[in-house]
Write an enzyme that holds these catalytic residues in place. Structure first.
Site, PDB file in Angstrom:
ATOM      1  CB  ILE A 181      17.683  -6.002   9.216  1.00  0.00           C
ATOM      2  CG1 ILE A 181      16.459  -5.661  10.079  1.00  0.00           C
ATOM      3  CG2 ILE A 181      18.872  -5.136   9.607  1.00  0.00           C
ATOM      4  CD1 ILE A 181      16.652  -5.872  11.558  1.00  0.00           C
ATOM      5  CD  GLU A 197       2.899   3.111   7.602  1.00  0.00           C
ATOM      6  OE1 GLU A 197       3.530   2.515   6.731  1.00  0.00           O
ATOM      7  OE2 GLU A 197       2.273   2.527   8.501  1.00  0.00           O
ATOM      8  CB  THR A 209      -0.979   0.041   1.196  1.00  0.00           C
ATOM      9  OG1 THR A 209      -0.238   0.099   2.414  1.00  0.00           O
ATOM     10  CG2 THR A 209      -1.901  -1.157   1.199  1.00  0.00           C
ATOM     11  CG  ASP A 265      13.410   0.787  12.489  1.00  0.00           C
ATOM     12  OD1 ASP A 265      13.237   0.930  11.265  1.00  0.00           O
ATOM     13  OD2 ASP A 265      12.882  -0.119  13.140  1.00  0.00           O
ATOM     14  CG  HIS A 267       9.383   2.108  12.126  1.00  0.00           C
ATOM     15  ND1 HIS A 267       9.596   0.745  12.045  1.00  0.00           N
ATOM     16  CD2 HIS A 267       8.980   2.353  13.397  1.00  0.00           C
ATOM     17  CE1 HIS A 267       9.348   0.200  13.231  1.00  0.00           C
ATOM     18  NE2 HIS A 267       8.976   1.149  14.061  1.00  0.00           N
TER      19      HIS A 267
HETATM   20  C1  GAR Z   1       3.697  -0.633   6.723  1.00  0.00           C
HETATM   21  O1  GAR Z   1       2.945  -0.314   7.858  1.00  0.00           O
HETATM   22  C2  GAR Z   1       5.155  -0.270   6.931  1.00  0.00           C
HETATM   23  O2  GAR Z   1       5.336   0.916   7.645  1.00  0.00           O
HETATM   24  C3  GAR Z   1       5.634  -1.446   7.735  1.00  0.00           C
HETATM   25  O3  GAR Z   1       4.970  -2.554   7.164  1.00  0.00           O
HETATM   26  C4  GAR Z   1       3.765  -2.148   6.536  1.00  0.00           C
HETATM   27  C5  GAR Z   1       3.810  -2.548   5.080  1.00  0.00           C
HETATM   28  O4  GAR Z   1       2.594  -2.310   4.436  1.00  0.00           O
HETATM   29  N1  GAR Z   1       7.063  -1.545   7.677  1.00  0.00           N
HETATM   30  C6  GAR Z   1       7.796  -1.975   8.690  1.00  0.00           C
HETATM   31  O5  GAR Z   1       7.333  -2.356   9.742  1.00  0.00           O
HETATM   32  C7  GAR Z   1       9.293  -1.982   8.444  1.00  0.00           C
HETATM   33  N2  GAR Z   1      10.013  -1.985   9.690  1.00  0.00           N
HETATM   34  P1  GAR Z   1       2.507  -2.167   2.844  1.00  0.00           P
HETATM   35  O6  GAR Z   1       3.185  -3.386   2.236  1.00  0.00           O
HETATM   36  O7  GAR Z   1       1.025  -2.180   2.592  1.00  0.00           O
HETATM   37  O8  GAR Z   1       3.163  -0.885   2.451  1.00  0.00           O
END
Ligand code: GAR
Length: 206
Positions: free
Chosen positions: A95, A183, A15, A153, A112
């Protein structure tokens, strides 16, 4: 103008990648162009989003490469081959080692889903971040976009936005609110900001 060439690294639904694609279509992201999407998971839905937008996709897995070091070497080679200027981690659940991050200093950004330095670092990813925020009982959380260095991070913060936690929140409802209110807004803004800086540097070097 010579746009910054962007690669987006993903692992799942994508997303945040979609938010970047939409920002490119609307012109909000205009100093950079997404030219490659790399997934470290076969079948990630993010790959379909990229293909639909006509962006080149690549799947590179640690297993197929034969370990983390070989994976990072293959990834670096693919990025260098395409003259990538900016690497965006958008839900990339692995990572990267110092060997990799130091090669692309100030050229990797990550989103994040918390207000760093809370609920971040090794083991804090995806839904786990929101579970931890709810378990702690904080009343405000949010999202952070930051540069990526050798500390998980731990790189310099670019943008941050707070989001309220509401009574009755579950990890899933909170995750959705943090995405919608933070985000998907911050990541395209940061991508444009860093791309514009890269363009300026490129112009100064020519
Ligand atoms: C998002 O919330 C992103 O911030 C998080 O995973 C999700 C991915 O959603 N990332 C982390 O936790 C990285 N440390 P998406 O695939 O729908 O963008």
């Amino acid at each position: 103008m010579n746009k910054a060439r962007i690669a987006v690294l993903v692992s799942g639904g994508g997303t945040n990648l979609q938010a970047l694609i939409d920002a490119q279509a609307s012109g909000l992201l205009h100093s950079g162009e997404i030219v490659l999407v790399v997934s470290n998971k076969e079948g990630a839905y993010a790959l379909e989003r990229a293909a639909r937008a006509g962006i080149e996709t690549l799947v590179l897995t640690r297993k197929a490469c034969g370990g983390q070091e070989a994976f990072e070497q293959a990834l670096a080679a693919e990025l260098t081959k395409r003259q990538i200027d900016l690497i965006i981690l958008a839900g990339f659940m692995s990572i990267l080692s110092e060997g990799f991050t130091s090669r692309f200093e100030n050229r990797i950004i990550n989103v994040h889903p918390a207000l760093i330095p809370s609920f971040c670092g090794k083991g804090f990813y995806g839904l786990k971040v929101h579970e931890a925020a709810l378990a702690y009982g904080v009343k405000v959380t949010g999202a952070t976009v930051h540069f990526v260095n050798e500390v998980p991070d731990g790189g310099r913060i670019i943008l941050q936005k707070a989001v309220d936690i509401l009574p009755g929140d579950t990890p899933e409802t909170l995750q959705r609110r943090v995405m919608e209110q933070a985000e998907w807004i911050l990541l395209p803004q940061a991508a444009e900001q860093v791309s514009a800086e890269i363009c300026k540097e490129k112009e100064n070097n020519t």
